[in-house]
Design a protein around this motif. Structure first.
Motif, short mmCIF file in Angstrom:
data_model
loop_
_atom_site.label_atom_id
_atom_site.label_comp_id
_atom_site.label_asym_id
_atom_site.label_seq_id
_atom_site.Cartn_x
_atom_site.Cartn_y
_atom_site.Cartn_z
N ALA A 90 70.90 35.70 83.54
CA ALA A 90 71.37 35.79 82.16
C ALA A 90 72.60 34.92 81.91
O ALA A 90 72.88 34.55 80.76
N GLN A 91 73.33 34.61 82.97
CA GLN A 91 74.50 33.74 82.84
C GLN A 91 74.17 32.29 83.23
O GLN A 91 75.07 31.46 83.36
N GLY A 92 72.89 32.00 83.44
CA GLY A 92 72.48 30.64 83.73
C GLY A 92 72.63 30.24 85.19
O GLY A 92 72.64 29.04 85.50
N GLU A 93 72.71 31.20 86.09
CA GLU A 93 72.93 30.91 87.50
C GLU A 93 71.77 31.44 88.35
O GLU A 93 71.00 32.29 87.91
N GLY A 94 71.68 30.95 89.57
CA GLY A 94 70.74 31.51 90.55
C GLY A 94 69.29 31.19 90.31
O GLY A 94 68.40 31.82 90.91
N PHE A 95 68.99 30.20 89.46
CA PHE A 95 67.59 29.91 89.13
C PHE A 95 66.78 29.52 90.36
O PHE A 95 65.66 30.00 90.56
N GLU A 96 67.30 28.62 91.17
CA GLU A 96 66.52 28.09 92.29
C GLU A 96 66.16 29.19 93.29
O GLU A 96 65.01 29.27 93.75
N HIS A 149 76.79 38.65 68.79
CA HIS A 149 75.41 38.19 68.68
C HIS A 149 75.21 36.83 69.34
O HIS A 149 74.23 36.62 70.06
N GLN A 150 76.13 35.89 69.11
CA GLN A 150 75.96 34.56 69.69
C GLN A 150 76.02 34.62 71.21
O GLN A 150 75.29 33.90 71.90
N GLU A 151 76.88 35.47 71.74
CA GLU A 151 76.95 35.64 73.19
C GLU A 151 75.63 36.17 73.73
O GLU A 151 75.15 35.75 74.79
N PHE A 152 75.03 37.09 72.99
CA PHE A 152 73.73 37.63 73.36
C PHE A 152 72.66 36.54 73.33
O PHE A 152 71.83 36.43 74.25
N LEU A 153 72.68 35.70 72.31
CA LEU A 153 71.71 34.62 72.21
C LEU A 153 71.84 33.65 73.39
O LEU A 153 70.83 33.15 73.90
N THR A 154 73.06 33.40 73.83
CA THR A 154 73.26 32.52 74.97
C THR A 154 72.59 33.08 76.21
O THR A 154 71.95 32.35 76.99
N GLN A 155 72.70 34.39 76.41
CA GLN A 155 72.05 35.01 77.56
C GLN A 155 70.52 34.97 77.43
O GLN A 155 69.81 34.70 78.41
N LEU A 156 70.02 35.22 76.23
CA LEU A 156 68.58 35.13 76.02
C LEU A 156 68.09 33.70 76.24
O LEU A 156 66.99 33.48 76.78
N ASP A 157 68.89 32.72 75.83
CA ASP A 157 68.53 31.33 76.07
C ASP A 157 68.42 31.03 77.56
O ASP A 157 67.49 30.34 78.01
N ASN A 158 69.35 31.56 78.34
CA ASN A 158 69.30 31.37 79.79
C ASN A 158 68.07 32.02 80.39
O ASN A 158 67.38 31.44 81.24
N ILE A 159 67.78 33.24 79.95
CA ILE A 159 66.61 33.96 80.46
C ILE A 159 65.33 33.23 80.08
O ILE A 159 64.41 33.07 80.90
N ALA A 160 65.26 32.75 78.84
CA ALA A 160 64.08 32.00 78.40
C ALA A 160 63.90 30.72 79.21
O ALA A 160 62.79 30.38 79.61
N SER A 161 65.00 30.02 79.43
CA SER A 161 64.93 28.78 80.23
C SER A 161 64.39 29.06 81.62
O SER A 161 63.57 28.30 82.16
N PHE A 162 64.83 30.17 82.21
CA PHE A 162 64.34 30.53 83.54
C PHE A 162 62.86 30.85 83.52
O PHE A 162 62.08 30.31 84.32
N PHE A 163 62.42 31.71 82.60
CA PHE A 163 61.01 32.08 82.55
C PHE A 163 60.12 30.86 82.29
O PHE A 163 59.04 30.73 82.88
N ASN A 164 60.58 29.97 81.42
CA ASN A 164 59.79 28.77 81.13
C ASN A 164 59.74 27.80 82.30
O ASN A 164 58.89 26.91 82.33
N SER A 165 60.66 27.97 83.26
CA SER A 165 60.69 27.06 84.42
C SER A 165 59.84 27.54 85.58
O SER A 165 59.74 26.84 86.60
N LEU A 166 59.22 28.70 85.44
CA LEU A 166 58.42 29.25 86.53
C LEU A 166 57.02 28.64 86.52
O LEU A 166 56.10 29.14 85.87
N ILE A 167 56.86 27.53 87.24
CA ILE A 167 55.60 26.78 87.26
C ILE A 167 55.04 26.77 88.68
O ILE A 167 55.76 26.49 89.63
N ASP A 168 53.75 27.08 88.80
CA ASP A 168 53.16 27.10 90.14
C ASP A 168 52.63 25.71 90.52
O ASP A 168 52.78 24.74 89.77
#
Length: 374
Positions: A90-96, A149-168
């Protein structure tokens, strides 16, 4: 290829009108959903939170697993977290690191779930009692128009970026069962009952799904709703955001299976209620969190036969309770906090009996279920 699930806000699936909004499911996400439905009454997928990465007496190994050390096999699925105590997605870290572990289970033939113990934006973590500012209505503050609200959107953006990056390896998105805002019928989290209004809780759920799906294009999620223990259908459905926002009906319950518990019949009743509601809505049902605790709430597995004589016996209690699609226990961290036996623990023989039971499904069983809907 995308499977499209029709959604009407404020209406049931069978009464779609002019206000229809479509939430897309990727190919593999739809197949996971179909598999969860088809397994009902035929077996249960068994999973573990943080199944790899660390365990009792070891750490920093994303391929290792305490269940594998005991049985020679992995659980059918693994659970992960999006908060600071986990990979901090949610904070944009640990994706890999998180992608590696999720892809491992996907490649082996299993599936993955992810919860979100979201931190309080006014300070503190997810627990209401640890909040820094006791004057703030946290949920109201992160909804549109709120000061956070904007802080919440930033976390949702991070979560969305992570889910969209999950490619097999085939270029397809890896499906995830996403379980935010869980155990809301209890008061321990800042989004729990009594800490926000029912209406704001529903708005939080709906906004989360709408934003991830419509604004960020996340189409590889099944959304799981998982209240804490409850005693009635009405309690279970408190704050339910609507059929169009929920894919899996879950239940978190540790309390009724703790050491010397005397209210196990309530656990059976909860499963019966859960499955009844799920069947009415034609959705999968699941025991989304459970585990063995001492009478004073320490996760040290005090009963050596807990897996066969409590968890499995109660799941197998009758034709209705057997219809949950999956069950997940919490993590192993140390000898003072663990939910599956590790090598040398006296509960290992019982867990192996649980593993060998024809109704429990582990990773080595998954090929036939994964290919069933191919």
């Amino acid at each position: 290829m995308l499977f499209i699930s029709a959604i009407t806000f404020g209406a049931d699936y069978d009464s779609i009108g002019d206000s229809t909004i479509v939430r897309k499911r990727s190919d593999l996400t739809q197949k996971l959903y179909d598999t969860l439905l088809s397994i009902k009454g035929n077996g249960i997928f068994f999973g573990m939170q943080h199944a790899t990465g660390y365990g009792v007496g070891w750490q920093n190994n994303n391929d290792s697993c305490d269940i594998e050390k005991v049985t020679g096999d992995y659980p059918a699925f693994a659970g992960w977290g999006a908060s600071v105590t986990d990979c901090n997605i949610a904070q944009g870290e640990g994706f890999e690191d998180a992608r590696y572990k999720i892809k491992l289970f996907h490649d082996m033939g299993g599936f993955n779930t992810m919860e979100w113990h979201a931190d309080n934006p006014f300070g503190g973590n997810c627990y209401w009692e640890r909040r820094h500012d006791k004057t703030k209505d946290v949920v109201a503050s992160i909804l549109p128009g709120g000061e956070k609200h904007q802080e919440f959107l930033t976390q949702l953006d991070n979560i969305a970026s992570f889910f969209n990056s999950l490619i097999d390896d085939d270029g397809k998105k890896i499906p995830i069962i996403f379980r935010p805002w869980h155990e809301h019928t209890g008061a321990w989290f800042w989004w729990g009952k009594g800490n926000c209004s029912k209406e704001d809780y529903i708005s939080l759920w709906q906004f989360t799904v709408n934003y991830l799906s419509d604004e960020k294009g996340v189409d590889n999620l099944l959304y799981a709703y998982s209240p804490a223990k409850n005693d009635s259908r009405e309690e279970y459905l408190y704050g339910y955001p609507g059929d169009e926002y929920i894919d899996v009906l879950g239940q978190d319950n540790y309390y009724d299976l703790r050491q010397d518990a005397t209210n196990m019949p309530r656990f059976v009743k909860m499963l019966e209620t859960l499955v009844s509601i799920a069947n009415e809505k034609n959705k999968p049902a699941a025991l989304t969190e459970t585990g063995a605790f001492t009478i004073d709430a320490k996760a040290t597995m005090p009963e050596d036969n807990w897996f066969t004589e409590k968890l499995l016996k109660l799941i197998m209690y009758n034709d209705k309770t057997r219809q949950i699609s999956y069950a997940m226990v919490w993590r192993n961290g140390s000898t003072s906090h663990f939910h599956v036996p590790y090598p040398g623990h006296p509960a290992v023989p019982d867990f192996i009996d649980f593993y060998n039971h024809p109704y429990t499904i582990f990773m080595s069983d998954m090929e036939k279920y994964r290919t069933k809907n191919e």
